[in-house]
Motif scaffolding. Structure first.
Motif, PDB file in Angstrom:
ATOM      1  N   HIS A 165       0.694  -1.462   0.027  1.00 46.46           N
ATOM      2  CA  HIS A 165       0.251  -0.046  -0.152  1.00 46.46           C
ATOM      3  C   HIS A 165       0.773   1.323  -0.318  1.00 46.46           C
ATOM      4  N   PRO A 166       0.638   2.062  -0.709  1.00 46.32           N
ATOM      5  CA  PRO A 166       1.370   3.404  -0.955  1.00 46.32           C
ATOM      6  C   PRO A 166       1.871   4.358   0.681  1.00 46.32           C
ATOM      7  N   SER A 167       0.264   3.824   1.771  1.00 47.16           N
ATOM      8  CA  SER A 167       0.711   4.625   2.958  1.00 47.16           C
ATOM      9  C   SER A 167       1.092   3.577   3.771  1.00 47.16           C
ATOM     10  N   VAL A 168       1.867   2.606   3.544  1.00 43.60           N
ATOM     11  CA  VAL A 168       2.655   2.019   4.571  1.00 43.60           C
ATOM     12  C   VAL A 168       3.823   1.264   3.697  1.00 43.60           C
ATOM     13  N   PRO A 169       4.959   2.638   4.936  1.00 46.94           N
ATOM     14  CA  PRO A 169       6.146   1.777   4.542  1.00 46.94           C
ATOM     15  C   PRO A 169       7.047   0.397   4.718  1.00 46.94           C
ATOM     16  N   GLU A 170       7.543   0.241   3.922  1.00 52.12           N
ATOM     17  CA  GLU A 170       8.094  -0.825   3.609  1.00 52.12           C
ATOM     18  C   GLU A 170      10.006  -1.051   4.017  1.00 52.12           C
ATOM     19  N   ARG A 171      10.519  -1.580   5.409  1.00 50.08           N
ATOM     20  CA  ARG A 171      11.693  -1.940   5.455  1.00 50.08           C
ATOM     21  C   ARG A 171      11.743  -3.116   5.502  1.00 50.08           C
ATOM     22  N   ASN A 172      13.007  -4.120   4.315  1.00 44.61           N
ATOM     23  CA  ASN A 172      12.727  -5.560   4.469  1.00 44.61           C
ATOM     24  C   ASN A 172      11.668  -6.177   5.286  1.00 44.61           C
ATOM     25  N   ASP A 173      10.813  -6.601   4.424  1.00 43.09           N
ATOM     26  CA  ASP A 173       9.404  -6.660   4.849  1.00 43.09           C
ATOM     27  C   ASP A 173       9.026  -6.363   6.233  1.00 43.09           C
ATOM     28  N   VAL A 174       8.999  -5.281   6.945  1.00 44.60           N
ATOM     29  CA  VAL A 174       8.649  -4.803   8.324  1.00 44.60           C
ATOM     30  C   VAL A 174       7.683  -4.156   7.334  1.00 44.60           C
ATOM     31  N   ASP A 175       6.231  -4.266   7.612  1.00 44.00           N
ATOM     32  CA  ASP A 175       5.713  -2.991   7.028  1.00 44.00           C
ATOM     33  C   ASP A 175       5.188  -1.956   8.736  1.00 44.00           C
ATOM     34  N   PHE A 176       5.174  -0.822   8.202  1.00 42.37           N
ATOM     35  CA  PHE A 176       5.212   0.211   8.797  1.00 42.37           C
ATOM     36  C   PHE A 176       3.408   1.579   8.967  1.00 42.37           C
ATOM     37  N   GLY A 177       3.108   1.476   9.965  1.00 45.89           N
ATOM     38  CA  GLY A 177       1.573   1.939   9.951  1.00 45.89           C
ATOM     39  C   GLY A 177       0.309   1.577   9.651  1.00 45.89           C
ATOM     40  N   ILE A 178       0.314   0.057  10.764  1.00 45.66           N
ATOM     41  CA  ILE A 178      -0.918  -0.804  10.172  1.00 45.66           C
ATOM     42  C   ILE A 178      -1.916  -0.220  11.139  1.00 45.66           C
ATOM     43  N   THR A 179      -2.937   0.641  11.025  1.00 42.00           N
ATOM     44  CA  THR A 179      -3.844   1.408  11.270  1.00 42.00           C
ATOM     45  C   THR A 179      -4.747   0.044  11.189  1.00 42.00           C
ATOM     46  N   GLU A 180      -5.964   0.520  12.150  1.00 43.43           N
ATOM     47  CA  GLU A 180      -7.224  -0.922  11.412  1.00 43.43           C
ATOM     48  C   GLU A 180      -7.502  -0.547  10.098  1.00 43.43           C
ATOM     49  N   ARG A 181      -7.484   0.379   9.708  1.00 39.31           N
ATOM     50  CA  ARG A 181      -8.126   0.440   7.417  1.00 39.31           C
ATOM     51  C   ARG A 181      -6.533  -0.820   7.482  1.00 39.31           C
ATOM     52  N   MET A 182      -5.637  -0.816   7.457  1.00 42.12           N
ATOM     53  CA  MET A 182      -4.444  -1.772   6.796  1.00 42.12           C
ATOM     54  C   MET A 182      -4.664  -3.402   7.515  1.00 42.12           C
ATOM     55  N   TYR A 183      -4.693  -2.996   8.498  1.00 43.23           N
ATOM     56  CA  TYR A 183      -4.810  -4.410   9.068  1.00 43.23           C
ATOM     57  C   TYR A 183      -6.090  -5.152   8.208  1.00 43.23           C
ATOM     58  N   LYS A 184      -7.319  -4.241   7.793  1.00 39.80           N
ATOM     59  CA  LYS A 184      -8.833  -4.881   7.561  1.00 39.80           C
ATOM     60  C   LYS A 184      -7.787  -5.257   5.818  1.00 39.80           C
ATOM     61  N   PHE A 185      -7.297  -4.240   5.771  1.00 36.29           N
ATOM     62  CA  PHE A 185      -6.582  -4.210   3.881  1.00 36.29           C
ATOM     63  C   PHE A 185      -5.681  -5.559   3.528  1.00 36.29           C
ATOM     64  N   TYR A 186      -5.416  -5.550   4.739  1.00 36.27           N
ATOM     65  CA  TYR A 186      -4.256  -7.125   4.388  1.00 36.27           C
ATOM     66  C   TYR A 186      -4.763  -8.325   4.565  1.00 36.27           C
ATOM     67  N   ILE A 187      -6.096  -8.664   5.385  1.00 39.75           N
ATOM     68  CA  ILE A 187      -6.197  -9.601   4.838  1.00 39.75           C
ATOM     69  C   ILE A 187      -7.605  -9.792   3.986  1.00 39.75           C
ATOM     70  N   ASP A 188      -7.848  -8.243   3.633  1.00 38.44           N
ATOM     71  CA  ASP A 188      -8.538  -8.882   2.464  1.00 38.44           C
ATOM     72  C   ASP A 188      -8.377  -9.259   1.116  1.00 38.44           C
ATOM     73  N   TYR A 189      -6.836  -8.559   1.303  1.00 37.80           N
ATOM     74  CA  TYR A 189      -6.019  -8.613   0.028  1.00 37.80           C
ATOM     75  C   TYR A 189      -5.351 -10.338  -0.109  1.00 37.80           C
ATOM     76  N   HIS A 190      -5.629 -10.639   1.349  1.00 30.52           N
ATOM     77  CA  HIS A 190      -5.786 -12.078   0.733  1.00 30.52           C
ATOM     78  C   HIS A 190      -6.556 -12.940   1.397  1.00 30.52           C
ATOM     79  N   ALA A 191      -7.292 -13.145   1.572  1.00 33.13           N
ATOM     80  CA  ALA A 191      -8.815 -13.587   1.457  1.00 33.13           C
ATOM     81  C   ALA A 191      -9.279 -13.919   0.027  1.00 33.13           C
ATOM     82  N   ARG A 192      -9.540 -14.597  -0.815  1.00 32.54           N
ATOM     83  CA  ARG A 192     -10.487 -14.946  -1.724  1.00 32.54           C
ATOM     84  C   ARG A 192     -11.375 -16.058  -2.038  1.00 32.54           C
ATOM     85  N   GLU A 193     -11.330 -16.234  -2.874  1.00 31.99           N
ATOM     86  CA  GLU A 193     -12.335 -17.540  -3.681  1.00 31.99           C
ATOM     87  C   GLU A 193     -11.695 -18.627  -3.616  1.00 31.99           C
ATOM     88  N   SER A 194     -10.282 -18.920  -3.339  1.00 33.36           N
ATOM     89  CA  SER A 194      -9.028 -19.952  -3.500  1.00 33.36           C
ATOM     90  C   SER A 194      -8.169 -20.089  -1.805  1.00 33.36           C
TER      91      SER A 194
END
Length: 209
Positions: free
Chosen positions: A77-106
């Motif tokens: 996400h453009p608003s979540v800076p990353e340093r070597n696989d560590v994502d910073f700024g995990i607000t409630e929205r980003m936490y939900k985005f992370y789950i929603d990105y991975h959860a799908r029909e398969s």
């Protein structure tokens, strides 16, 4: 089907190299987010709805700040800076985005949360930030290594299997488990379009979103 399958296969002499990434100080500082909740660590496991195989492992650490350690992960996400696989700024929205990105029909996401002491949370935050970028196919390996290095998690085995790691983590006293399912198509185009919209951060710790 993107690179979730990469963590299913045991490493073949580490043919795939890690991809270092280092966001600038000002971006990390602006994004840092503290929930104010009691400290906890959450293990995410992405699991196939078709075969039950494990596809990815990651950790969310909620201490002085909340981050996601997403070893060799593909979420961005453009608003979540990353340093070597560590994502910073995990607000409630980003936490939900992370789950929603991975959860799908398969794939579905197993979330296993455990309360920890402030000392354990601080040690986990320090450990993931010192871990370095993770090579493809090594997500569960590095996630289990991070956990095993912290007092109280000695029972976690060294493993390259997301499912074995999830099973061992689930046997720790006090773990709360929730499975997230979604019928989004595998190409995830609609989810990505929504998620990539810019988000304005506040300054310093203690922001809410």
């Amino acid at each position: 089907m993107r690179r979730l399958l990469s963590c299913l296969v045991l490493p073949l002499a580490l043919a795939a190299c890690a991809e270092p990434k280092w966001a600038p100080d000002e971006a990390v500082q602006a994004a840092r987010f503290s929930t104010g909740n009691p400290p906890s660590v959450t293990l995410f496991t992405v699991i196939s709805t078709n075969t039950g195989a494990g596809g990815h492992s990651a950790l969310m650490i909620d201490g002085q700040e909340r981050v996601i350690f997403d070893p060799a992960g593909t979420w961005y996400h453009p608003s979540v800076p990353e340093r070597n696989d560590v994502d910073f700024g995990i607000t409630e929205r980003m936490y939900k985005f992370y789950i929603d990105y991975h959860a799908r029909e398969s794939w579905y996401v197993r979330e296993q949360r455990l309360a920890v002491t402030p000392q354990q949370a601080a040690a986990l935050l320090a450990r993931v930030q010192s871990n370095g970028a993770v090579a493809k196919m090594m997500c569960a390996n590095d996630t289990s290594s991070v956990l095993r290095s912290i007092p109280g998690f000695e029972s976690i085995p060294a493993t390259s299997s997301p499912l074995k790691l999830s099973k061992a983590f689930g046997q720790l006293p006090g773990v709360v488990t929730e499975d997230h399912f979604d019928n989004d198509p595998d190409d995830n185009s609609g989810v990505l379009m929504i998620q990539q919209a810019p988000v304005r951060h506040g300054t310093g710790f203690g922001k809410s979103e």
